[in-house]
Design a protein around this motif. Structure first.
Motif, short mmCIF file in Angstrom:
data_model
loop_
_atom_site.label_atom_id
_atom_site.label_comp_id
_atom_site.label_asym_id
_atom_site.label_seq_id
_atom_site.Cartn_x
_atom_site.Cartn_y
_atom_site.Cartn_z
N PRO A 38 0.80 -1.10 0.00
CA PRO A 38 0.18 0.08 -0.11
C PRO A 38 0.59 1.51 0.12
CG PRO A 38 -0.32 -1.89 2.02
CD PRO A 38 0.50 -1.83 1.00
N LEU A 39 0.73 2.00 -0.96
CA LEU A 39 1.04 3.38 -0.98
C LEU A 39 0.06 3.77 -0.33
CD1 LEU A 39 2.87 5.87 -1.78
CD2 LEU A 39 1.99 5.58 -3.69
N THR A 40 0.35 4.82 0.66
CA THR A 40 -1.08 5.70 1.33
C THR A 40 -0.56 7.50 1.73
OG1 THR A 40 -1.79 4.29 2.31
CG2 THR A 40 -1.99 5.91 3.61
N ILE A 41 -1.45 8.20 2.40
CA ILE A 41 -0.93 9.19 2.14
C ILE A 41 -1.73 9.96 2.93
CG2 ILE A 41 -1.01 12.20 1.05
CD1 ILE A 41 -0.18 10.93 -1.90
N THR A 42 -1.60 10.18 4.46
CA THR A 42 -2.72 10.72 5.37
C THR A 42 -1.70 12.44 6.37
OG1 THR A 42 -2.00 10.06 6.94
CG2 THR A 42 -3.28 8.34 6.06
N ARG A 43 -2.30 13.16 6.44
CA ARG A 43 -2.11 14.36 7.25
C ARG A 43 -0.77 13.64 8.82
NH1 ARG A 43 -3.73 19.44 6.73
NH2 ARG A 43 -5.28 20.19 5.33
N ALA A 44 -0.85 14.26 8.42
CA ALA A 44 0.76 13.69 9.89
C ALA A 44 0.12 14.24 11.12
CB ALA A 44 2.30 14.41 9.30
N GLU A 45 -0.78 15.74 10.94
CA GLU A 45 -1.30 16.27 12.23
C GLU A 45 -2.14 16.81 12.28
OE1 GLU A 45 1.97 19.34 12.12
OE2 GLU A 45 3.51 17.88 13.03
N PRO A 46 -3.53 16.35 11.52
CA PRO A 46 -4.97 16.77 11.48
C PRO A 46 -5.21 17.29 12.81
CG PRO A 46 -4.73 14.28 11.82
CD PRO A 46 -3.31 14.45 11.68
N GLU A 47 -5.61 18.88 12.28
CA GLU A 47 -6.61 19.70 13.68
C GLU A 47 -8.14 18.54 14.77
OE1 GLU A 47 -8.18 23.00 12.54
OE2 GLU A 47 -5.77 22.74 10.98
N TYR A 48 -8.58 16.92 13.82
CA TYR A 48 -8.91 16.59 13.47
C TYR A 48 -9.62 15.72 13.23
CZ TYR A 48 -12.35 19.49 10.88
OH TYR A 48 -12.48 20.26 10.05
N THR A 49 -9.78 14.26 13.08
CA THR A 49 -9.91 12.83 12.77
C THR A 49 -10.06 13.51 11.64
OG1 THR A 49 -11.66 11.96 14.06
CG2 THR A 49 -9.68 11.35 14.32
N SER A 50 -11.33 13.50 11.47
CA SER A 50 -11.96 14.06 9.78
C SER A 50 -11.53 15.06 9.06
CB SER A 50 -13.59 13.95 10.01
OG SER A 50 -14.05 15.02 11.41
N GLN A 51 -10.93 15.94 9.67
CA GLN A 51 -10.23 16.71 8.48
C GLN A 51 -9.57 16.68 7.20
OE1 GLN A 51 -6.71 19.10 10.17
NE2 GLN A 51 -7.09 20.58 8.51
N ASP A 52 -9.99 17.40 6.02
CA ASP A 52 -9.66 17.50 4.47
C ASP A 52 -8.30 17.32 4.36
OD1 ASP A 52 -11.53 16.67 2.35
OD2 ASP A 52 -9.89 17.83 1.67
N LEU A 53 -8.06 15.99 3.80
CA LEU A 53 -7.10 15.81 3.50
C LEU A 53 -6.15 17.57 2.21
CD1 LEU A 53 -4.56 13.91 3.70
CD2 LEU A 53 -5.39 12.86 1.32
N GLY A 54 -7.50 17.89 2.22
CA GLY A 54 -6.48 18.74 1.43
C GLY A 54 -5.67 18.62 -0.15
N VAL A 55 -5.84 17.62 -0.53
CA VAL A 55 -4.80 16.81 -1.82
C VAL A 55 -5.46 16.41 -2.94
CG1 VAL A 55 -3.48 15.20 -2.38
CG2 VAL A 55 -2.90 16.12 -0.42
N SER A 56 -5.50 17.51 -3.89
CA SER A 56 -6.40 16.77 -4.77
C SER A 56 -5.57 16.15 -5.64
CB SER A 56 -6.96 18.13 -5.33
OG SER A 56 -7.70 17.57 -7.45
N ILE A 57 -5.21 14.50 -6.16
CA ILE A 57 -4.53 14.34 -7.01
C ILE A 57 -4.90 13.76 -8.64
CG2 ILE A 57 -3.59 11.84 -7.42
CD1 ILE A 57 -3.99 11.31 -4.78
N ASP A 58 -4.05 14.33 -9.22
CA ASP A 58 -4.57 14.60 -11.24
C ASP A 58 -3.39 12.89 -11.17
OD1 ASP A 58 -5.56 16.54 -11.28
OD2 ASP A 58 -4.00 17.76 -11.75
N ALA A 59 -2.44 12.43 -10.89
CA ALA A 59 -1.62 11.66 -11.23
C ALA A 59 -0.20 11.36 -10.37
CB ALA A 59 -1.04 11.53 -12.35
N VAL A 60 -0.05 9.81 -9.49
CA VAL A 60 1.08 9.49 -9.06
C VAL A 60 1.85 7.68 -10.16
CG1 VAL A 60 2.65 8.33 -7.18
CG2 VAL A 60 -0.60 9.10 -7.35
N MET A 61 3.34 9.14 -10.18
CA MET A 61 4.44 8.08 -10.67
C MET A 61 5.03 7.42 -9.76
SD MET A 61 7.26 7.97 -12.31
CE MET A 61 7.62 9.41 -11.57
N VAL A 62 5.44 6.11 -9.18
CA VAL A 62 6.17 5.42 -8.64
C VAL A 62 7.46 5.24 -9.97
CG1 VAL A 62 6.40 3.56 -7.11
CG2 VAL A 62 4.52 5.12 -6.64
N GLY A 63 9.15 5.38 -9.95
CA GLY A 63 9.98 5.03 -10.27
C GLY A 63 10.98 4.86 -9.81
N PRO A 64 11.66 3.81 -11.05
CA PRO A 64 13.34 3.74 -9.68
C PRO A 64 13.86 4.78 -9.19
CG PRO A 64 13.24 2.07 -11.72
CD PRO A 64 11.96 3.08 -11.68
#
Length: 831
Positions: free
Chosen positions: A551-577
């Protein structure tokens, strides 16, 4: 630039050779006929919270809600007339009853048939493990002994006792946990009637609320749950009221309707079964009748087997997705339990006894909802709750990575089965043994592990992930009221499968809160970066291992509360060597014949020195490609050049390959992407109509080209009224077309299960009747039935069926219809 393909092939080979020692010797190629490699999946059980008190509450799983008060004495009737507007527990508002008249109800309130022992016994017979009762509803009448007001059951009624103390003691005696509902709206203390119950709390009311909470948290023993409801408190007020509970009952959990994101768990909408993954602790409050929670004397009570089926399905679905299920009863004013409600609960309990371990004591899984039903797990037993018995006699569970020992229809006998790669395929009998909700029990050889359906294998040691490849974890947040509640994104997860191991880095194309801190996890490693770093530079290195799902996971490291929006919009992710320059593209998928589209071609520099060169696209198909462009990419950065793709109008639909090419002296990996060329959508912008309109969801939204599907978020979804008589939507293509395919796009925010058991009708002549049976008799109509929940999209092949009118119509006589988009694929008229 094609002359450089041989050089890139050599470079990729050298790169692979350089990476192999990091993960051991390469595996020899498998001979023809070798079964597919078994992949080590991820743990398939959704764990409870790491907080001990919240985890203890989650393990309660299934409880009894009780709505009971002065309103129960009225039973939904005022001045000998049924009050048909609103819930019956709010009859004082809906019938506009003066408080003086309402108080006279208290003078005759004699709940001598209130029997805590019978209530607790019924809860246990139903399989419930806790009880939550209304201590005070919006009318402000306290159903407990309070020193704050005489407007209470002890001082204002002939009954003269504290029934909640009796119930709390009996729950403890019978081993049930106990909790309170507490309304923050209080018409007696000064709130005006408000149909939305969004009243702010004036400072003058705060002392009474705090004092009553102190009484409830002090005089009734251990409290498991406090269920606040409605009003619009300030954040300070929410924190103050929660503080009283946490001071006096430190192990009690608080629901989210204390507002301002102060609660411990999220209360979903009434009877809601979420259609998306909800992270964290949550609960669905459920009612036997959707139109009321308090007792209603004139309520129609029929079809006991159907009601048991519906509620068992709700219980299994909520538990399979990770929530607690709180099912309501509404006793009469005399305290007695409505016999029909008791029979419903006992019917549910009988089903639970027939399937021990299938729900109670079981855990939710990461499978999510299936077209045929739900999945829970208990130890090494996997339970498949079949809400839709497959017509073809086969049930397929995708992504099961654990070996199977045997499969049985729970309560009946063994079933035939096979494992098709990582899919379990079960052969079913013609009819189910259990007529309420059949359960298939799968005995596993070990702990549950799964291969998520979105798992993406690498291409030449790299991954390009689109938003469709990424699982989103949702929650809900609010700004202090029910009406301000909104769905939030709290997690993005992609699942990677590597053929070989080695160090990789991650580049994200999109947007993020630049100052926020994010935790990026891949496999067993994590890094914390700012939002600016997340989208502006490569993150890594991480190490991938072959033969397993990571799994490759992105979360907030220090959310103000557990349901705080991530604030991340992803168009694409590239994982490469790590150490390479990777050229990769984002072709539109699909692209229509005759369209011209700029394709973003990215170069991500995962090496330690600046890369300069020419980037472009190569490919063969019914299209032409624009020229290459110069790029200069610093270490860790990504640069993008659009390359134009022009598709011929006369071309053939199909899947074609595009190769990203980088001409440079650096170590290069050029990735290949598929581009899906399709016929034009001839429905876009055409006149659309529907059976009725609700919530502003006009018919044209389903042909506006926007497939978003978040009803309140992007205004892209149609909506008919509820209830509707076999709700329908249709479009006039304005010319006859030879239709190849129709795509049905479901909504994304909720209620996706409503778009199931529907018909797709195609006709050369107008479809005028609202009756499904009559519409299907329209001359020349082609009718196709879809039993499963519509996807995003569900594609229906029509093989050049002639038609001008396309209708979507539900079989249900009660559900509304919502559509995000309907696309009709055909060559344009005259071509």
């Amino acid at each position: 630039m094609r002359h450089r393909h041989w050089l890139m092939t050599i470079l990729v080979g050298l790169l692979v050779a350089a990476l192999v020692p990091l993960s051991g010797p390469a595996t020899a190629a498998e001979p023809a006929g070798t079964p597919p490699e078994r992949v080590k999946g991820i743990p398939g059980t959704i764990p409870v919270s790491g907080d001990a008190d919240l985890a203890a509450w989650q393990r309660l799983q299934y409880g009894m809600f009780i709505h009971w008060g002065l309103y129960s004495e009225l039973g939904g009737v005022w001045q000998d007339e049924p009050v048909r507007q609103g819930y019956s527990e709010q009859i004082q508002m809906w019938a506009n009853i003066p408080e003086a008249d309402y108080l006279k109800v208290a003078e005759r309130f004699r709940p001598d048939r209130f029997d805590p022992k019978a209530i607790c016994s019924l809860a246990k017979d139903a399989g419930m493990q806790y009880v939550v009762i209304t201590s005070k509803h919006h009318d402000g009448f306290s159903m407990f002994d309070t020193g704050t007001t005489d407007y209470n059951v002890v001082d204002a009624t002939p009954y003269g006792r504290d029934p909640l103390k009796l119930l709390a003691d009996e729950c403890r005696s019978q081993g049930l946990k106990f909790g309170f509902y507490f309304s923050l709206v209080d018409w007696h203390q000064g709130h005006a009637f408000d149909g939305n119950n969004n009243n702010p709390i004036p400072p003058a009311m705060e002392p009474v609320i705090k004092a009553q909470l102190r009484e409830l948290m002090t005089n009734y023993g251990d409290i498991a749950e406090v269920w606040f409801d409605m009003s619009s408190p300030t954040k300070k007020q929410s924190e103050t009221f929660a503080g009283v509970v946490r001071e006096l009952q430190p192990h009690a959990v608080i629901n989210s309707r204390i507002w301002n994101n102060v609660g411990d768990f999220r209360t979903l909408g009434d009877n809601e079964i979420p259609s998306v993954a909800v992270d964290g602790a949550w609960q669905t409050p459920a009612s036997i009748y959707h139109s009321t929670w308090g007792y209603r004397s004139w309520q129609v009570r029929d079809d006991l087997p159907g009601k048991v089926r519906d509620l068992v399905k709700g219980l299994a679905s909520v538990r399979a997705r990770g929530g607690n299920y709180l099912l309501n009863i509404g006793p009469r004013g005399d305290g007695s339990i409505v016999e029909f409600e008791a029979d419903v609960l006992r019917g549910m309990g009988a089903w639970l006894k027939r399937h021990p371990g299938a729900v109670l004591g079981a855990s939710p899984t990461r499978f999510g909802g299936q077209p045929w039903g739900e999945v829970t797990v208990n130890g090494h037993d996997l339970f498949l709750h079949v809400t839709r018995w497959p017509a073809d006699g086969e049930l397929r569970l995708p992504g099961l990575a654990t070996e199977v020992r045997r499969v049985l229809e729970d309560g009946a006998g063994e079933l035939g089965w096979r494992q098709d790669g990582n899919d379990l395929v079960v052969t079913l009998p013609a009819e189910a043994a259990d007529k309420v909700l059949p359960v298939i029990r799968v005995e596993l050889a070990g702990n549950l592990r799964i291969v998520p359906t979105r798992t993406v294998a690498d291409t030449e040691g790299a991954w390009v992930l689109s938003p469709e490849d990424i699982e989103t974890g949702y929650s809900y947040a609010d700004n202090g009221s029910y009406s301000s509640t909104r769905r939030t994104v709290v997690r993005h997860t992609a699942y990677l499968r590597a053929h070989r191991g080695g160090p990789v880095s991650i580049a994200l194309a999109g947007r993020a809160d630049p100052a926020a801190r994010y935790r990026v996890r891949l496999g067993g490693r994590e890094q914390v970066v700012t939002g600016e770093q997340l989208v502006g530079s490569a993150v890594g290195p991480f190490v991938v291992q072959p033969g397993r799902v990571l799994p490759l996971t992105i979360t907030r490291a220090e959310p103000e509360y557990t349901s705080q929006d991530l604030g991340v919009s992803i168009d694409a992710v590239m994982v490469g060597p790590t150490g390479t320059a990777v050229a990769w593209s984002q072709p539109p998928n699909p692209v229509e014949l005759g369209a011209t589209a700029p394709i973003p071609v990215h170069v991500t520099n995962l090496s330690s020195r600046t890369v300069t060169g020419q980037v472009g696209l190569d490919g063969q198909g019914p299209f032409t490609l624009g020229p290459a462009a110069a790029v200069t990419v610093p270490p860790g950065a990504t640069r993008t050049q659009p390359i134009e793709l022009a598709v011929s109008r006369e071309g053939e639909p199909g899947t074609y390959r595009l190769h990203s090419d980088l001409d440079t002296d650096a170590r290069v990996l050029g990735l290949t992407n598929d581009v899906n060329v399709v016929l034009p959508n001839v429905a876009v912008g055409k006149p659309a109509t529907q059976a009725s309109t609700a919530w502003g969801g006009v018919a044209g939204r389903a042909v506006d080209g926007n497939t978003g599907g978040d009803y309140f978020g992007d205004n892209s979804t149609t909506h008919t009224a509820e209830p509707s008589n076999q709700a329908w939507w249709q479009v006039d293509l304005q010319n006859e077309h030879m239709i190849d395919q129709i795509e049905i796009w479901n909504r994304t925010d909720c209620c996706s299960e409503r778009l199931a058991e529907y018909w797709v009708l195609v006709s050369e002549t107008p479809i005028t009747s609202s009756s499904l049976s009559e519409a299907r008799k329209t001359p020349g109509v082609t009718a196709i039935y879809q039993s499963n929940v519509a996807g995003r999209p569900t594609s229906i092949d029509l093989d050049k069926t002639p038609g001008r009118y396309v209708r979507i119509q539900l079989e249900s006589h009660t559900n509304p219809l919502a559509l995000a988009e309907v696309k009709v694929r055909s060559r344009l008229a005259g071509e």
